[in-house]
Design an enzyme around this catalytic site. Structure first.
Site, mmCIF file in Angstrom:
data_model
loop_
_atom_site.group_PDB
_atom_site.id
_atom_site.type_symbol
_atom_site.label_atom_id
_atom_site.label_comp_id
_atom_site.label_asym_id
_atom_site.label_seq_id
_atom_site.Cartn_x
_atom_site.Cartn_y
_atom_site.Cartn_z
ATOM 1 N N ASP A 199 0.877 -1.167 0.000
ATOM 2 C CA ASP A 199 0.000 0.000 0.000
ATOM 3 C C ASP A 199 0.919 1.223 0.000
ATOM 4 O O ASP A 199 2.102 1.123 0.351
ATOM 5 C CB ASP A 199 -0.952 0.014 1.206
HETATM 6 C C1 BGC Z 1 -4.965 3.409 0.158
HETATM 7 C C2 BGC Z 1 -5.050 2.441 -1.015
HETATM 8 C C3 BGC Z 1 -4.855 3.203 -2.293
HETATM 9 C C4 BGC Z 1 -3.522 3.901 -2.239
HETATM 10 C C5 BGC Z 1 -3.202 4.704 -3.489
HETATM 11 C C6 BGC Z 1 -3.714 4.239 0.119
HETATM 12 O O1 BGC Z 1 -3.760 5.249 1.083
HETATM 13 O O2 BGC Z 1 -5.014 2.671 1.358
HETATM 14 O O3 BGC Z 1 -6.276 1.774 -1.022
HETATM 15 O O4 BGC Z 1 -4.944 2.326 -3.382
HETATM 16 O O5 BGC Z 1 -3.505 4.808 -1.140
HETATM 17 O O6 BGC Z 1 -4.023 5.802 -3.569
#
Ligand code: BGC
Length: 742
Positions: free
Chosen positions: A218
């Site tokens: 993530d």
């Molecule tokens: C979120 C993800 C997301 C990623 C990119 C993170 O903060 O938890 O679900 O895909 O950011 O935006």
């Protein structure tokens, strides 16, 4: 490629892209999951900066209420086509974490409290988008069930609960749909960061489940790059991470990290890049009009008719209407945070109602969405709404949660609608008995204090939600959505009430297996609306449930008939319980579902396969799934609490073979007569009086001794028995059935 180049490939080039190294083409990954969030200029993962326009489909909270995998696949395919046109190769979705607590800030992005439903829909989403040649990133692996302290929290979960509640949806998606990428979660699991968890990322994901794609972090989830790569993480995002790349090279040089780990990660990223580019269709033209229509269709299918006293709905075409509530003209149709899509257009419920209405339509704002509404203003708005409602034939009140009240990044403190809205509903309902309330929200809201005779749950229904709501209100669409989450009577009833959101960096999953309806059913606790609930403008009858035992479990068939006056769709839900189970189990769990679209008077047979995996439990003592021998009760119905037919079959199962160890109790040993005989022989030699007691059948002495681990006999028999003797007596022996009562 040399080691340094391989290491560098393992961190992104920038916020949304991988690097192109040598011949390996760069790819773009972007959110997801209910539309493409393609940012060209300022990048962020918090939903701050705008993105290119894209169709905003209903977020997972609504889509799940369709219980329609084929529809979910079509939505994902449309997202895939838009991804091609926006030069995106991987869309960061679906989010399939379990909705453990209704306060979870990101529940709108997840499907359900139930792992079967989450897995089936998640799998459909991945197949839908990947069939278009665009990769998915199933997320967040794993046990990301809250936003509070999400980047540090350790989810403390027992093994059986992990296996039966938090991992099955991932297992299904990964083994059935083979997503190109898997995104790790931010949190720790039992103390170990998901992104550094070699059990999770290597032993389970790759070893047990055979996953061959890319594991991506993530955004910002990696704390220690070397430990992450060692655990099985391939790609860290966002990039670049020049320092981390260098640390990998040093760690290989020091012998702290096998070079093969870096090579394998680079290879997987390279394969992903090649694959994505071989399937790229940048020239693809998207029919945005058709996608808007699909967004409407998905929203229509996702709306749940929660209550409909005296058949208040559908509205009569010539009724004069009072449409009340700011949300009728400023709809809330998606959640906040990384998934926020810049919609191509938005259907406004008020306009759509006015377009369809045959009688007069009067609008009153009713309340303000910003929370610092002052008392006098609220009173004036309420009075105007009440007057309009009393003067009309029917009132339709739009209520729900403003974006400030729920979003990625924080959890809610309660599940209440704003007080001004509750007061408004009470006043309008009193003045106008024919009042329907339409709800927009990402997380469950408490409805015990919403007295309206008709209640429509639109959740967050995407850019086509306005038209869909109007279609359902006027009955051009017969609602068929079903809740994917229980609506409790009050927050204090929820399973994780005392264990959410944790403290001091830990959140204990104290409710264990009993998440969602599993809890309410086990405690026989009343709920406002049960999991799976959803009414229709017609009625369905269930009959002739037939069960057949197959090699892979149970095939269940039932006849569903539309006994009402209009066409409709019913989602039949099949729940399984094992009443005499040797282990604690929820009374029933969803193991299959099937839908039928039926004209008035029509009937059909629905068939589902309830697989061994869905019937088995995780036996911690052998570390495997076990299908218990015994009776399996299958109930089918219109919700988890509206069971219309039930039947029982006996499965031979396979039981579990639990090795006997020095920790096995005498009662457990007793299930293997040969082993018991050997132990009693030893005992007879060392302490004749004890042996007599142990074989004296039902006496209390035997019962007391039954709870004694075999190894502990030594403690009482002062050197007369050795560990080796006892070990030998037990060696290689196994116990069946799985959990003999002590
Ligand atoms: C979120 C993800 C997301 C990623 C990119 C993170 O903060 O938890 O679900 O895909 O950011 O935006």
């Amino acid at each position: 490629m040399d080691l340094a180049a391989r290491a560098a490939l393992g961190s992104g080039a920038d916020f949304w892209s991988t690097k192109s190294v040598g011949e390996v083409p760069a790819i773009t990954l972007t959110d997801g999951p209910h539309g493409v969030r393609r940012q060209r200029a300022a990048a962020d993962h918090l939903g701050i900066n705008d993105a290119e326009p894209a169709t905003c489909f209903p977020p997972a909270v609504a889509l799940a209420q369709s219980w329609d995998p084929a529809l979910v696949a079509r939505v994902a395919a449309a997202i895939g086509r838009e991804a091609h046109a926006l030069d995106v190769q991987v869309v960061l979705g679906p989010g399939i974490n379990i909705k453990r607590d209704p306060r979870g800030g990101r529940n709108f992005e997840y499907y359900s409290e139930d792992p079967h439903l989450s897995g089936v829909l998640g799998s459909a989403w991945v197949r839908g988008i990947q069939d278009q040649g665009i990769g998915a990133s199933v997320k967040h692996f794993a046990v990301n069930n809250q936003e509070t302290d999400r980047i540090r929290i350790s989810a403390e979960v027992d093994t059986r609960t992990l296996r039966e509640v938090y991992l099955p949806a991932f297992h299904r998606v990964i083994t059935e749909a083979r997503p190109w990428t898997v995104m790790t979660s931010y949190n720790r699991i039992n103390g170990v960061w998901a992104a550094e968890n070699s059990w999770l990322l290597t032993e389970l994901l790759r070893g047990e489940w055979g996953y061959e794609g890319v594991v991506v972090s993530d955004w910002g989830a990696v704390d220690d790059r070397v430990r992450s790569v060692a655990a099985g993480l391939d790609l860290v995002m966002p990039g670049p991470d020049t320092a981390g790349d260098a640390q990998l090279v040093t760690a290989v040089g020091d012998g702290a990290l096998p070079e093969a780990a870096v090579r394998r990660a680079a290879q997987r990223i390279e394969t992903l890049g090649r694959r994505a580019h071989s399937l790229a269709r940048p020239e693809l033209r998207v029919d945005l009009e058709a996608h808007h229509e699909l967004a409407r269709e998905a929203a229509r299918r996702s709306i749940v008719l929660l209550r409909n006293a005296d058949e208040l709905l559908p509205l009569a075409p010539t009724d004069s209407l009072a449409v009340i509530g700011e949300l009728a003209r400023s709809p809330r149709y998606q959640g906040g945070g990384s998934s926020h899509v810049t919609a191509t257009r938005v259907d406004v419920p008020l306009d759509e109602i006015a377009r369809r209405a045959g009688g007069a339509v009067r609008f009153e704002v009713g309340y303000r969405l910003d929370t610092d509404d002052d008392g006098a203003d609220a009173e004036a708005l309420r009075s105007a709404a009440v007057r309009a409602a009393a003067a009309a034939d029917t009132a339709v009140v739009f209520c729900g949660l403003a974006e400030e009240l729920e979003s990625e990044g924080f959890d809610r403190a309660d599940i209440d609608l704003p007080a001004t809205q509750l007061e408004l509903i009470a006043a309008v309902t009193e003045a106008q008995p024919r009042t329907a309330v339409v709800l927009s929200h990402g997380g469950v809201v408490r409805l015990a204090t919403v007295p309206a005779p008709a209640l429509l749950d639109a959740a967050l229904s995407g850019q086509g939600g306005g038209a869909a709501i109007a279609d359902v209100l006027f009955g051009t669409v017969n609602p068929s959505g079903k809740l994917a989450e229980t609506v409790p009577l009050r927050l204090q009833d929820v399973p994780s009430y005392l264990n959410f959101p944790g403290a001091a960096g830990q959140v204990r999953h104290g409710e264990g297996l009993y998440v969602g309806y599993r809890w309410y059913d086990a405690l026989e606790r009343d709920v406002q609306f049960p999991f799976g609930h959803g009414l229709s403008y017609t009625e369905f009858d269930y009959r002739d449930l037939r069960l057949t035992v197959t090699d892979d479990g149970i095939t269940a068939r039932v006849t569903v008939a539309n006994i009402g006056r209009r066409a409709g769709r019913e989602v039949a839900q099949f729940y399984v319980g094992v009443p005499d189970s040797a282990v604690p189990r929820p009374p029933r769990v969803l193991a299959g579902f099937a839908a039928a679209e039926l004209a008035a008077g029509e009937s059909t047979e629905l068939e589902v396969r309830l697989t061994r995996r869905d019937l088995a439990y995780w036996e911690v003592r052998v570390g495997d799934w076990v299908l218990e021998p015994g009776d399996y009760r299958v109930d089918v119905g219109a919700s988890s609490r509206d069971l219309r037919a039930g039947a029982t079959v006996t499965l031979t199962g396979e039981g579990a073979e639990i090795p006997l160890t020095l920790e096995s109790t005498l009662a457990e040993v007793a299930h293997n007569p040969a082993a018991l005989e050997r132990v009693l022989e030893l005992l007879a030699g060392a302490a004749p009086d004890w042996a007599g007691g142990a074989s004296a059948g039902q006496s209390n002495i035997a019962a007391m001794m039954g709870g004694l681990p075999v190894g502990r006999l030594r403690a009482f028999l002062g050197g007369r028995l050795t560990r080796a003797q006892l070990q030998e007596a037990l060696d290689g022996r196994l116990v069946k059935p799985p959990n003999p009562a002590p």
